[in-house]
Design an enzyme around this catalytic site. Sequence first.
Site, PDB file in Angstrom:
ATOM      1  N   LYS A 174       0.841  -1.131  -0.022  1.00 22.97           N
ATOM      2  CA  LYS A 174      -0.006   0.013  -0.134  1.00 22.97           C
ATOM      3  C   LYS A 174       0.854   1.334   0.009  1.00 22.97           C
ATOM      4  CE  LYS A 174      -1.887   2.619   3.202  1.00 22.97           C
ATOM      5  NZ  LYS A 174      -2.197   3.711   2.452  1.00 22.97           N
ATOM      6  N   GLU A 249      10.621   1.558   9.788  1.00 16.53           N
ATOM      7  CA  GLU A 249      11.496   2.593   9.525  1.00 16.53           C
ATOM      8  C   GLU A 249      10.795   4.047   9.954  1.00 16.53           C
ATOM      9  OE1 GLU A 249      14.696   2.560   8.713  1.00 16.53           O
ATOM     10  OE2 GLU A 249      14.818   0.363   8.364  1.00 16.53           O
ATOM     11  N   CYS A 283      13.235  11.946   5.407  1.00 16.63           N
ATOM     12  CA  CYS A 283      13.532  11.615   6.866  1.00 16.63           C
ATOM     13  C   CYS A 283      14.938  11.794   7.351  1.00 16.63           C
ATOM     14  CB  CYS A 283      13.095  10.108   7.043  1.00 16.63           C
ATOM     15  SG  CYS A 283      13.857   9.128   5.890  1.00 16.63           S
ATOM     16  N   GLU A 385       9.589  16.098  15.751  1.00 11.96           N
ATOM     17  CA  GLU A 385       9.686  16.092  14.151  1.00 11.96           C
ATOM     18  C   GLU A 385       8.816  17.010  13.422  1.00 11.96           C
ATOM     19  OE1 GLU A 385       8.557  12.572  11.637  1.00 11.96           O
ATOM     20  OE2 GLU A 385      10.478  12.739  10.783  1.00 11.96           O
TER      21      GLU A 385
HETATM   22  P1  NDP Z   1       2.364   7.955   8.216  1.00 15.21           P
HETATM   23  O1  NDP Z   1       2.692   7.072   9.369  1.00 15.21           O
HETATM   24  O2  NDP Z   1       1.187   8.753   8.528  1.00 15.21           O
HETATM   25  O3  NDP Z   1       1.919   6.991   7.241  1.00 15.21           O
HETATM   26  C1  NDP Z   1       2.725   5.928   6.580  1.00 15.21           C
HETATM   27  C2  NDP Z   1       2.066   4.915   5.759  1.00 15.21           C
HETATM   28  O4  NDP Z   1       1.298   4.209   6.839  1.00 15.21           O
HETATM   29  C3  NDP Z   1       0.966   5.539   4.659  1.00 15.21           C
HETATM   30  O5  NDP Z   1       0.710   4.677   3.616  1.00 15.21           O
HETATM   31  C4  NDP Z   1      -0.113   5.467   5.655  1.00 15.21           C
HETATM   32  O6  NDP Z   1      -1.453   5.570   4.728  1.00 15.21           O
HETATM   33  C5  NDP Z   1       0.002   4.079   6.447  1.00 15.21           C
HETATM   34  N1  NDP Z   1      -1.014   4.111   7.804  1.00 15.21           N
HETATM   35  C6  NDP Z   1      -1.438   5.041   8.301  1.00 15.21           C
HETATM   36  N2  NDP Z   1      -1.934   4.625   9.414  1.00 15.21           N
HETATM   37  C7  NDP Z   1      -1.811   3.140   9.434  1.00 15.21           C
HETATM   38  C8  NDP Z   1      -2.333   1.973  10.164  1.00 15.21           C
HETATM   39  N3  NDP Z   1      -3.233   2.292  11.259  1.00 15.21           N
HETATM   40  N4  NDP Z   1      -2.086   0.631   9.825  1.00 15.21           N
HETATM   41  C9  NDP Z   1      -1.574   0.613   8.733  1.00 15.21           C
HETATM   42  N5  NDP Z   1      -0.876   1.536   7.831  1.00 15.21           N
HETATM   43  C10 NDP Z   1      -1.434   2.853   8.262  1.00 15.21           C
HETATM   44  O7  NDP Z   1       3.493   8.610   8.092  1.00 15.21           O
HETATM   45  P2  NDP Z   1       3.622   9.839   6.536  1.00 15.21           P
HETATM   46  O8  NDP Z   1       2.982   9.253   5.474  1.00 15.21           O
HETATM   47  O9  NDP Z   1       3.014  10.978   7.273  1.00 15.21           O
HETATM   48  O10 NDP Z   1       5.061   9.947   6.493  1.00 15.21           O
HETATM   49  C11 NDP Z   1       5.962  10.665   7.179  1.00 15.21           C
HETATM   50  C12 NDP Z   1       6.799  10.071   8.029  1.00 15.21           C
HETATM   51  O11 NDP Z   1       7.616   8.925   7.598  1.00 15.21           O
HETATM   52  C13 NDP Z   1       7.835  11.045   8.815  1.00 15.21           C
HETATM   53  O12 NDP Z   1       7.796  10.839  10.183  1.00 15.21           O
HETATM   54  C14 NDP Z   1       8.813  10.342   8.437  1.00 15.21           C
HETATM   55  O13 NDP Z   1      10.094  10.717   9.296  1.00 15.21           O
HETATM   56  C15 NDP Z   1       8.764   8.942   8.342  1.00 15.21           C
HETATM   57  N6  NDP Z   1       9.702   8.565   7.114  1.00 15.21           N
HETATM   58  C16 NDP Z   1      10.792   7.552   7.751  1.00 15.21           C
HETATM   59  C17 NDP Z   1      11.653   7.105   6.943  1.00 15.21           C
HETATM   60  C18 NDP Z   1      12.826   6.267   7.197  1.00 15.21           C
HETATM   61  O14 NDP Z   1      13.536   5.606   6.594  1.00 15.21           O
HETATM   62  N7  NDP Z   1      12.771   5.870   8.756  1.00 15.21           N
HETATM   63  C19 NDP Z   1      11.646   7.643   5.510  1.00 15.21           C
HETATM   64  C20 NDP Z   1      10.728   8.528   5.010  1.00 15.21           C
HETATM   65  C21 NDP Z   1       9.791   8.865   6.050  1.00 15.21           C
HETATM   66  P3  NDP Z   1      -2.194   6.803   4.572  1.00 15.21           P
HETATM   67  O15 NDP Z   1      -1.169   7.927   3.856  1.00 15.21           O
HETATM   68  O16 NDP Z   1      -3.254   6.634   3.730  1.00 15.21           O
HETATM   69  O17 NDP Z   1      -2.472   7.491   5.801  1.00 15.21           O
END
Ligand code: NDP
Length: 481
Positions: A174, A249, A283, A385
């Site tokens: 997803k 991650e 990130c 963050e």
């Molecule tokens: P989210 O945690 O909001 O979402 C990440 C993914 O998880 C999306 O596809 C989201 O879907 C999905 N998701 C949300 N809720 C659930 C749930 N209950 N169960 C399963 N899946 C779920 O993060 P963001 O998209 O806002 O991304 C930003 C964050 O990602 C920042 O904190 C950043 O630091 C981190 N990040 C970390 C990296 C790393 O390598 N450590 C790299 C890049 C980003 P939907 O979008 O539809 O809500």
Amino acid sequence: MFKIQNYINGELVAPINGKYLDNYDPSVGEVYSLIPDSDSADVDMAVKAAKEAFPEWSNLSNEQRHDYIMAIADGIESRFEEFVEAESRDNGKPIKLARKVDIPRAKSNFKFYATAVMHYSSQSHFMSEEPAINYTLRQPLGVVGCISPWNLPLYLFTWKIAPALATGNTVVAKPSEITPMTAYLLSEVCKEAGLPNGVLNIVHGNGPTTGEAIVQHDDIQAISFTGGTKTGEHIARIVAPKFKKMSLELGGKNPNIIFGDCDYDKALSTSVISSFANQGQICLCGSRVFIHESIYEKFRDDFVVKVKKLKVGDPMEGDTSLGAVVSKPHQEKILLYIELAKQEGGKVIAGGNAVNPEGRCANGYFVEPTVIEGLPFNCRTNQEEIFGPVVTLQPFSTEEEVLGYANSVKYGLAATVWTQDISRANRVAQNLHAGIVWVNCWLLRDLRTPFGGVKDSGIGREGGFEAMDFFTEPKNICVKY
Ligand code: NDP
């Protein structure tokens, strides 16, 4: 309006419930396509297809899987500009960034793991006390779930899918609901590449419904997740009692440490990039810049001059440095943090405001690159963050002091150190709480290296053979002779 489709069992299909969500172009603030609002019924269908595809896919030779995965990489290459434009429009990032980083890297991810699997090997242990030999098989897990965020949409999506497929797993994936378009194009490419039905399934929709249905599903053996720390924590609570493998991650609040003996020009110009690339929505961006007191004032002034020259505006224009941030709620969150910084006593010395560029992007979600000084290391602005184009500058006098500041946050993803003193570079790097440290560079990536963070930045590592280890289960076989 164009409707994105799910990719299930080799077919592009509508969500079973017939519902769709709006997909915005953040640079103009308008809906430009619709995405499936899938639920557990679609996820069930995808898991069933993946389960059925698993025996055949996992029994292919490494070379056969290599060929399929290379064909996907070639498919991305053949539609390169289409992917570039789609990524820029969906996310708001400058098109030049999508062309230089996102899409080339997505292609490389497939190439890297298609070839890596040809060189992947396991250990054997010869026993001298008994005539026996142990060998360790690394077998694929079965159906695995991959969930990725919106900041580097195709780049991070494929960073999980490629090693999962290469090691013989089938996948239910997803993308973020906010940036689904290039994942959709990828499903078209997989069809064109003749990937067997059910090997990769892409289900679009909301995190709490579609994402959670993947996480909850008992026939999914492992979850590879990249996203926010809060979401990661929520997922871990579901996954841990099910004893699934999980790789998380998560967020970061990375220090960028600049010593007085650094290569000044390099540190200055790279720090502008590491602060504001992708609107600060990487990130790995260094959002806390610590500058040695001997060069603090000069560095600050030169930094601000450079930041003020960055062009914020239409992502499709070649000279744009910062495009739109990803959504209206995210823009509001960033602006709230800037207000918080002021309340906490910070002085905004560059930017600080939303931007409404002239022309077609007047209603888009833009934020000026923002530089703040005068905040203590332990205030909320310096601990939480923000994930936008906002950095703080803080002076320091000793190595010990700056390590204390750098390590004071709950995160531990990446760090950058600028110094010409090799002993200091190694000493500081070894003492930083981080999974990745760059010395005199930033975002220089070798895909073979372990990638991930410590503390609240996650558990597990991606990259190189680490990801292949994650997507396989070791089984030791002891043969006495
Ligand atoms: P989210 O945690 O909001 O979402 C990440 C993914 O998880 C999306 O596809 C989201 O879907 C999905 N998701 C949300 N809720 C659930 C749930 N209950 N169960 C399963 N899946 C779920 O993060 P963001 O998209 O806002 O991304 C930003 C964050 O990602 C920042 O904190 C950043 O630091 C981190 N990040 C970390 C990296 C790393 O390598 N450590 C790299 C890049 C980003 P939907 O979008 O539809 O809500």
